[in-house]
Motif scaffolding. Structure first.
Motif, PDB file in Angstrom:
ATOM      1  N   ILE A   1      -4.297   0.007   3.258  1.00 39.08           N
ATOM      2  CA  ILE A   1      -3.353   0.563   4.221  1.00 39.08           C
ATOM      3  C   ILE A   1      -1.955   0.088   3.856  1.00 39.08           C
ATOM      4  O   ILE A   1      -1.709  -1.116   3.712  1.00 39.08           O
ATOM      5  CB  ILE A   1      -3.700   0.120   5.655  1.00 39.08           C
ATOM      6  CG1 ILE A   1      -5.094   0.626   6.046  1.00 39.08           C
ATOM      7  CG2 ILE A   1      -2.651   0.617   6.646  1.00 39.08           C
ATOM      8  CD1 ILE A   1      -5.595   0.044   7.368  1.00 39.08           C
TER       9      ILE A   1
ATOM     10  N   LYS B   1      -3.996  -4.631   3.508  1.00 39.52           N
ATOM     11  CA  LYS B   1      -2.960  -3.878   4.207  1.00 39.52           C
ATOM     12  C   LYS B   1      -1.642  -4.626   4.054  1.00 39.52           C
ATOM     13  O   LYS B   1      -1.592  -5.855   4.138  1.00 39.52           O
ATOM     14  CB  LYS B   1      -3.315  -3.671   5.678  1.00 39.52           C
ATOM     15  CG  LYS B   1      -3.674  -4.910   6.465  1.00 39.52           C
ATOM     16  CD  LYS B   1      -4.125  -4.530   7.867  1.00 39.52           C
ATOM     17  CE  LYS B   1      -4.472  -5.758   8.694  1.00 39.52           C
ATOM     18  NZ  LYS B   1      -4.938  -5.390  10.044  1.00 39.52           N
TER      19      LYS B   1
ATOM     20  N   SER C   1      -1.398  -0.624  11.337  1.00 38.58           N
ATOM     21  CA  SER C   1      -2.456  -1.092  10.435  1.00 38.58           C
ATOM     22  C   SER C   1      -3.582  -1.762  11.217  1.00 38.58           C
ATOM     23  O   SER C   1      -4.752  -1.647  10.843  1.00 38.58           O
ATOM     24  CB  SER C   1      -1.883  -2.031   9.381  1.00 38.58           C
ATOM     25  OG  SER C   1      -1.288  -3.166   9.973  1.00 38.58           O
TER      26      SER C   1
END
Length: 413
Positions: free
Chosen positions: A5, A39, A22
């Motif tokens: 992400i 992420k 996220s």
């Protein structure tokens, strides 16, 4: 299926906004059996966007980006993706018509910037955005990977994930379940809890994973099973929690979604009883925990923020002699505050807090963080003194929750 992400935007890096996207995506991707590998956030730089997506694609099956899809010049994600995939920007007619309708409804000129929202790389699959103007985009790579670009506005991203992205990922990848169950506890620090339940934790099956998730108001114990058959995993997790319950005893509050105050609310409603609060150091935080929940008026009658000694004496009936002799932060005062608010509001139960939230005001006998709290009810009054440290916000949060937990334990008895 592994997922990276990437949240895009200079405003995230400078702390102007907090990246909640996220965290939301990680939870929902986990629910469908995906594993979030990494992420991270990057700025509005074409070079950084290209490098981040390429690096993530080399290690994960799916890359999801949020941000940079707006109509202004600093929103460059769409143009960068078009260049990466060697695809021209073309007008998506459905998006064009939707944006035109939105602008008309809002009384905004449908100018060239707004029209550009309908431009998308020709090679992508357009994901309709029913909550805003920037569509989502799905790209398939020659190597079998997927890049998904979503707007950064949280409610737009969430709708696109639920309506389009998650269903499409389920179709595209063979996903097995990830199963979680979380017990909510209160009253023991993480290290003390780990010591208490160590024999149980040591005996957990290898396929089950325990996580400690602490916060000032509770400690969550989450059991997880990854890449499993769902029904059997749920049974295995339930069996382990059954074994854990005798160890937790009164520290156990409830399950995921429960809080100390929501459990107290349920107990009061079930018993047809009522509550009022007298607060000094918590300044209304205790009352706010109840009034934040819908339907609180059925059991929460009111509260008094008695910050001064005059209000403690004149409104709640706390003895002036006791205030002078023992001080506002003392057991006699806490008891009288709880009894006074119960009497004033005509409730079954009264809860009180009086303490030194800090960072100033402490003494050698009563250091910062000292809080007296009391619960008054039909069967008498109990008081408790705790010290939560030197951080003001943390002291207020912990004192409010601890006082509510006192009431929870009284109700359970």
């Amino acid at each position: 299926m592994t997922v990276d992400i990437i949240t895009i935007g200079d405003e995230i890096l400078i702390g102007q906004i907090v990246d909640t996207n996220s965290a939301w995506m990680s939870r929902h991707l986990g629910d469908i059996g995906a594993t979030v590998r990494r992420k991270y956030s990057i700025g509005d730089s074409a070079e950084e966007i290209r490098a981040a997506i390429a690096e993530s694609l080399a290690a994960s099956n799916v890359v999801i980006t949020t941000g940079g899809l707006g109509p202004t010049k600093d929103d460059i994600t769409k143009r960068v993706l078009a260049e990466m995939f060697g695809s021209p920007l073309v007008r998506d007619e459905a998006t064009y018509e939707r944006v035109e309708r939105i602008m008309a409804l809002r009384g905004i000129e449908f100018n060239e910037l707004n029209k550009a929202q309908a431009l998308v790389p020709a090679c992508c699959r357009v994901l309709p955005n029913h909550k805003g103007t920037a569509p989502g985009m799905w790209f398939d790579t020659p190597e079998g990977g997927v890049v998904i670009c979503l707007p950064g506005v949280p409610f737009e991203m969430e709708a696109l994930m639920e309506e389009s992205v998650l269903p499409l990922l389920r179709e595209r990848f063979e996903l097995r379940s990830v199963v979680h169950r979380t017990a909510i506890t209160f009253g023991l620090a993480e290290s003390m809890m780990a010591q208490l339940i160590a024999p149980w934790e040591d005996a957990l099956p290898e396929e089950l994973h325990l996580a400690y998730l602490p916060s000032p108001s509770q400690l969550r114990l989450r059991l997880s099973a990854y890449d499993v058959e769902e029904s059997e995993a749920r049974k295995a997790i339930d069996r382990q929690f059954e074994l854990l319950m005798p160890l937790l005893g009164d520290y156990f509050v409830g399950w995921e979604g429960d809080t100390v105050q929501s459990v107290v609310a349920d107990l009061l409603l079930a018993r047809g009883e009522s509550l009022a609060a007298a607060e000094s150091c918590t300044g209304g935080a205790l009352s706010a925990k109840f009034t934040a929940m819908s339907g609180a008026s059925a059991y929460f009658m009111g509260g008094v923020v008695s910050y001064s000694n005059e209000v403690k004496n004149q409104v709640l009936g706390v003895s002036a002699d006791d205030l002078n002799k023992y001080g506002a932060v003392s057991e006699p005062v806490a008891r009288q505050m709880a009894e006074g608010v119960r009497r004033v509001c005509g409730t079954t139960w009264g809860v009180s807090t009086t303490g030194i939230a800090g960072p100033t005001g402490g003494t050698p006998d009563k250091p910062v963080g000292t809080v007296w709290m009391a619960v008054a009810g039909p069967d008498g009054t109990e008081a408790l003194c705790l010290n939560h440290g030197r951080l003001r916000a943390q002291n207020i949060e912990r004192a409010a929750t601890a006082a509510i937990n006192m009431l929870r334990l009284r109700l359970l008895k």
